[in-house]
Design a protein around this motif. Structure first.
Motif, PDB file in Angstrom:
ATOM      1  N   VAL A  63       0.837  -1.204   0.000  1.00 26.56           N
ATOM      2  CA  VAL A  63       0.000   0.000   0.000  1.00 26.56           C
ATOM      3  C   VAL A  63       0.873   1.255   0.000  1.00 26.56           C
ATOM      4  O   VAL A  63       0.628   2.209  -0.743  1.00 26.56           O
ATOM      5  CB  VAL A  63      -0.943  -0.008   1.211  1.00 26.56           C
ATOM      6  N   ALA A  64       1.916   1.254   0.834  1.00 25.45           N
ATOM      7  CA  ALA A  64       2.800   2.423   0.914  1.00 25.45           C
ATOM      8  C   ALA A  64       3.519   2.650  -0.410  1.00 25.45           C
ATOM      9  O   ALA A  64       3.656   3.802  -0.864  1.00 25.45           O
ATOM     10  CB  ALA A  64       3.815   2.224   2.036  1.00 25.45           C
ATOM     11  N   PHE A  65       3.973   1.587  -1.044  1.00 24.38           N
ATOM     12  CA  PHE A  65       4.661   1.694  -2.332  1.00 24.38           C
ATOM     13  C   PHE A  65       3.735   2.276  -3.397  1.00 24.38           C
ATOM     14  O   PHE A  65       4.128   3.147  -4.176  1.00 24.38           O
ATOM     15  CB  PHE A  65       5.152   0.309  -2.750  1.00 24.38           C
ATOM     16  N   THR A  66       2.487   1.808  -3.404  1.00 23.06           N
ATOM     17  CA  THR A  66       1.526   2.295  -4.401  1.00 23.06           C
ATOM     18  C   THR A  66       1.100   3.727  -4.099  1.00 23.06           C
ATOM     19  O   THR A  66       0.993   4.570  -5.000  1.00 23.06           O
ATOM     20  CB  THR A  66       0.290   1.383  -4.421  1.00 23.06           C
ATOM     21  N   ALA A  67       0.861   4.015  -2.819  1.00 23.88           N
ATOM     22  CA  ALA A  67       0.440   5.363  -2.435  1.00 23.88           C
ATOM     23  C   ALA A  67       1.522   6.393  -2.736  1.00 23.88           C
ATOM     24  O   ALA A  67       1.218   7.527  -3.111  1.00 23.88           O
ATOM     25  CB  ALA A  67       0.068   5.398  -0.954  1.00 23.88           C
ATOM     26  N   ALA A  68       2.792   5.995  -2.581  1.00 24.05           N
ATOM     27  CA  ALA A  68       3.891   6.927  -2.858  1.00 24.05           C
ATOM     28  C   ALA A  68       3.844   7.399  -4.311  1.00 24.05           C
ATOM     29  O   ALA A  68       4.078   8.577  -4.596  1.00 24.05           O
ATOM     30  CB  ALA A  68       5.230   6.261  -2.562  1.00 24.05           C
ATOM     31  N   GLN A  69       3.535   6.488  -5.227  1.00 28.30           N
ATOM     32  CA  GLN A  69       3.417   6.869  -6.638  1.00 28.30           C
ATOM     33  C   GLN A  69       2.263   7.842  -6.839  1.00 28.30           C
ATOM     34  O   GLN A  69       2.392   8.848  -7.549  1.00 28.30           O
ATOM     35  CB  GLN A  69       3.185   5.630  -7.500  1.00 28.30           C
ATOM     36  N   VAL A  70       1.125   7.550  -6.199  1.00 25.23           N
ATOM     37  CA  VAL A  70      -0.067   8.390  -6.368  1.00 25.23           C
ATOM     38  C   VAL A  70       0.177   9.790  -5.823  1.00 25.23           C
ATOM     39  O   VAL A  70      -0.140  10.790  -6.478  1.00 25.23           O
ATOM     40  CB  VAL A  70      -1.273   7.736  -5.660  1.00 25.23           C
ATOM     41  N   TRP A  71       0.757   9.894  -4.614  1.00 25.99           N
ATOM     42  CA  TRP A  71       1.002  11.222  -4.041  1.00 25.99           C
ATOM     43  C   TRP A  71       2.006  11.994  -4.893  1.00 25.99           C
ATOM     44  O   TRP A  71       1.859  13.206  -5.083  1.00 25.99           O
ATOM     45  CB  TRP A  71       1.533  11.110  -2.616  1.00 25.99           C
ATOM     46  N   SER A  72       3.026  11.299  -5.394  1.00 27.35           N
ATOM     47  CA  SER A  72       4.027  11.967  -6.228  1.00 27.35           C
ATOM     48  C   SER A  72       3.403  12.511  -7.514  1.00 27.35           C
ATOM     49  O   SER A  72       3.680  13.646  -7.915  1.00 27.35           O
ATOM     50  CB  SER A  72       5.152  10.984  -6.560  1.00 27.35           C
ATOM     51  N   ALA A 223     -10.678  -6.293   6.534  1.00 26.99           N
ATOM     52  CA  ALA A 223     -11.296  -5.953   5.250  1.00 26.99           C
ATOM     53  C   ALA A 223     -11.620  -4.463   5.181  1.00 26.99           C
ATOM     54  O   ALA A 223     -11.480  -3.826   4.124  1.00 26.99           O
ATOM     55  CB  ALA A 223     -12.558  -6.783   5.041  1.00 26.99           C
ATOM     56  N   SER A 224     -12.036  -3.879   6.301  1.00 22.17           N
ATOM     57  CA  SER A 224     -12.327  -2.442   6.332  1.00 22.17           C
ATOM     58  C   SER A 224     -11.062  -1.624   6.078  1.00 22.17           C
ATOM     59  O   SER A 224     -11.094  -0.617   5.353  1.00 22.17           O
ATOM     60  CB  SER A 224     -12.932  -2.050   7.687  1.00 22.17           C
ATOM     61  N   SER A 225      -9.942  -2.050   6.672  1.00 29.29           N
ATOM     62  CA  SER A 225      -8.682  -1.330   6.448  1.00 29.29           C
ATOM     63  C   SER A 225      -8.218  -1.480   5.012  1.00 29.29           C
ATOM     64  O   SER A 225      -7.688  -0.532   4.420  1.00 29.29           O
ATOM     65  CB  SER A 225      -7.614  -1.842   7.407  1.00 29.29           C
ATOM     66  N   VAL A 226      -8.439  -2.657   4.424  1.00 30.03           N
ATOM     67  CA  VAL A 226      -8.072  -2.865   3.017  1.00 30.03           C
ATOM     68  C   VAL A 226      -8.905  -1.960   2.114  1.00 30.03           C
ATOM     69  O   VAL A 226      -8.376  -1.292   1.212  1.00 30.03           O
ATOM     70  CB  VAL A 226      -8.283  -4.348   2.616  1.00 30.03           C
ATOM     71  N   ALA A 227     -10.222  -1.929   2.353  1.00 29.46           N
ATOM     72  CA  ALA A 227     -11.104  -1.103   1.527  1.00 29.46           C
ATOM     73  C   ALA A 227     -10.786   0.376   1.681  1.00 29.46           C
ATOM     74  O   ALA A 227     -10.822   1.138   0.702  1.00 29.46           O
ATOM     75  CB  ALA A 227     -12.561  -1.372   1.905  1.00 29.46           C
ATOM     76  N   THR A 228     -10.472   0.804   2.896  1.00 30.45           N
ATOM     77  CA  THR A 228     -10.126   2.210   3.124  1.00 30.45           C
ATOM     78  C   THR A 228      -8.864   2.590   2.356  1.00 30.45           C
ATOM     79  O   THR A 228      -8.800   3.654   1.722  1.00 30.45           O
ATOM     80  CB  THR A 228      -9.916   2.470   4.628  1.00 30.45           C
ATOM     81  N   SER A 229      -7.860   1.714   2.409  1.00 30.26           N
ATOM     82  CA  SER A 229      -6.612   1.974   1.676  1.00 30.26           C
ATOM     83  C   SER A 229      -6.869   2.019   0.174  1.00 30.26           C
ATOM     84  O   SER A 229      -6.354   2.895  -0.530  1.00 30.26           O
ATOM     85  CB  SER A 229      -5.581   0.892   2.001  1.00 30.26           C
ATOM     86  N   ALA A 230      -7.665   1.064  -0.323  1.00 29.66           N
ATOM     87  CA  ALA A 230      -7.964   1.006  -1.757  1.00 29.66           C
ATOM     88  C   ALA A 230      -8.740   2.241  -2.208  1.00 29.66           C
ATOM     89  O   ALA A 230      -8.489   2.799  -3.288  1.00 29.66           O
ATOM     90  CB  ALA A 230      -8.742  -0.262  -2.087  1.00 29.66           C
ATOM     91  N   LEU A 231      -9.686   2.689  -1.377  1.00 33.80           N
ATOM     92  CA  LEU A 231     -10.472   3.876  -1.713  1.00 33.80           C
ATOM     93  C   LEU A 231      -9.584   5.114  -1.776  1.00 33.80           C
ATOM     94  O   LEU A 231      -9.702   5.939  -2.703  1.00 33.80           O
ATOM     95  CB  LEU A 231     -11.581   4.073  -0.687  1.00 33.80           C
ATOM     96  N   LEU A 232      -8.704   5.259  -0.804  1.00 37.30           N
ATOM     97  CA  LEU A 232      -7.813   6.416  -0.770  1.00 37.30           C
ATOM     98  C   LEU A 232      -6.930   6.471  -2.012  1.00 37.30           C
ATOM     99  O   LEU A 232      -6.729   7.534  -2.612  1.00 37.30           O
ATOM    100  CB  LEU A 232      -6.953   6.360   0.492  1.00 37.30           C
ATOM    101  N   ILE A 233      -6.416   5.321  -2.418  1.00 35.54           N
ATOM    102  CA  ILE A 233      -5.553   5.268  -3.603  1.00 35.54           C
ATOM    103  C   ILE A 233      -6.360   5.501  -4.872  1.00 35.54           C
ATOM    104  O   ILE A 233      -5.971   6.280  -5.743  1.00 35.54           O
ATOM    105  CB  ILE A 233      -4.812   3.925  -3.665  1.00 35.54           C
ATOM    106  N   ALA A 234      -7.506   4.824  -4.980  1.00 37.40           N
ATOM    107  CA  ALA A 234      -8.318   4.925  -6.204  1.00 37.40           C
ATOM    108  C   ALA A 234      -8.851   6.337  -6.410  1.00 37.40           C
ATOM    109  O   ALA A 234      -8.924   6.827  -7.541  1.00 37.40           O
ATOM    110  CB  ALA A 234      -9.473   3.933  -6.141  1.00 37.40           C
ATOM    111  N   ALA A 235      -9.224   7.010  -5.327  1.00 36.73           N
ATOM    112  CA  ALA A 235      -9.790   8.362  -5.451  1.00 36.73           C
ATOM    113  C   ALA A 235      -8.763   9.362  -5.956  1.00 36.73           C
ATOM    114  O   ALA A 235      -9.124  10.379  -6.569  1.00 36.73           O
ATOM    115  CB  ALA A 235     -10.360   8.814  -4.109  1.00 36.73           C
ATOM    116  N   HIS A 236      -7.473   9.104  -5.690  1.00 39.95           N
ATOM    117  CA  HIS A 236      -6.407  10.008  -6.128  1.00 39.95           C
ATOM    118  C   HIS A 236      -5.561   9.406  -7.238  1.00 39.95           C
ATOM    119  O   HIS A 236      -4.535   9.989  -7.612  1.00 39.95           O
ATOM    120  CB  HIS A 236      -5.493  10.354  -4.946  1.00 39.95           C
ATOM    121  N   ASP A 237      -5.967   8.254  -7.752  1.00 37.99           N
ATOM    122  CA  ASP A 237      -5.148   7.502  -8.704  1.00 37.99           C
ATOM    123  C   ASP A 237      -4.801   8.329  -9.944  1.00 37.99           C
ATOM    124  O   ASP A 237      -3.644   8.432 -10.335  1.00 37.99           O
ATOM    125  CB  ASP A 237      -5.901   6.227  -9.093  1.00 37.99           C
TER     126      ASP A 237
END
Length: 262
Positions: A63-72, A223-237
């Motif tokens: 998640v951190a690796f993927t989020a780093a790309q999205v934030w960048s 599952a809630s933490s997984v969905a929250t992480s996925a939503l955060l990434i997808a919304a800013h993807d």
């Protein structure tokens, strides 16, 4: 992820992502419950609980690796739009030092460029359809106008040189934002994130196979933490797609009055 999902409002995106993630958790829970028997339960319980933090850590790294790309991508896209607006603002300010005819024409071209960027390029970037095959004709014409202009004094020479530099910076910033608009989290990364999540869910279900309530609670929380992480990434993807996207506000703020430039 699909285009239709990125185009949804955040609350609908959340509903779909949470629903899909909970469905995975239910399938894993039901699958383990169905195949559980007295002999298998003993085997399932032999799975070490020490696997849970290891699998969770690996999931967190994904998640951190993927989020780093999205934030960048979002930071670079925001910076590109701001730099483009700042460069065009410089052009407008320096145009005051040019003869009235060239000044009016230059302001009019900047107005048309902003209008075209907001009305045409932004919707195309939202669909990842914007292209660098052709340069914006209005900025190209503005560059040709300034380069071919005959200066009458040192002040106009300085203004001409600085305007050319600012127009080149605006063109470069436009190239950057169009390139970034093509960026997104690839399918392989999404598959890896959810495959790792399934592994963690399966480990939880196996380790707590004798305690169905405890297993369901633990799996629901993860599952809630997984969905929250996925939503955060997808919304800013995609920086220029969706409800949470980069708007052309800086360009609109520096857009000159076309009537005043005539």
């Amino acid at each position: 992820m699909s285009d239709w999902l990125h185009d949804l409002p955040v609350h609908w995106m959340a509903l779909i992502i949470f629903g899909f993630t909970y469905l995975l958790a239910v399938l894993v829970f039901a699958g383990v419950a169905i195949i559980s028997s007295k002999q298998r339960t003993a085997s399932f319980k032999s799975v070490s609980a020490g696997m849970l933090p290891v699998l969770g850590t690996i999931f967190g790294l994904f998640v951190a690796f993927t989020a780093a790309q999205v934030w960048s991508d979002n930071e670079h896209a925001t910076a590109a739009v701001s730099r483009e607006a700042s460069s065009l603002r410089t052009v407008i300010l320096l145009a005051v030092g040019l003869p009235p005819e060239q000044q009016g024409r230059l302001r009019s071209l900047v107005h048309d460029y902003v209008e075209q960027a907001v009305g045409v390029e932004w919707p195309m970037m939202a669909k990842q359809a914007a292209s660098l095959r052709s340069a914006p004709p209005t900025l190209v014409e503005a560059l040709e106008l300034v380069v071919s202009m005959s200066t009458q004094n040192p002040g106009q020479q300085i203004a001409q040189r600085e305007i050319i530099t600012a127009l080149d910076a605006a063109l470069d910033a436009r190239r950057q934002r169009i390139i970034i608009s093509q960026s997104e989290v690839g399918a392989v990364k999404w598959w890896c994130i959810y495959l790792q999540a399934v592994c963690e869910l399966l480990a939880i279900a196996l380790i707590h196979c004798e305690n169905r309530l405890g297993s369901a609670i633990a799996m629901g929380l993860f599952a809630s933490s997984v969905a929250t992480s996925a939503l955060l990434i997808a919304a800013h993807d995609r920086p220029f797609t969706g409800q949470i996207s980069i708007a052309p506000t800086p360009l609109l703020q520096i857009m000159p009055d076309k009537e005043a430039g005539r």
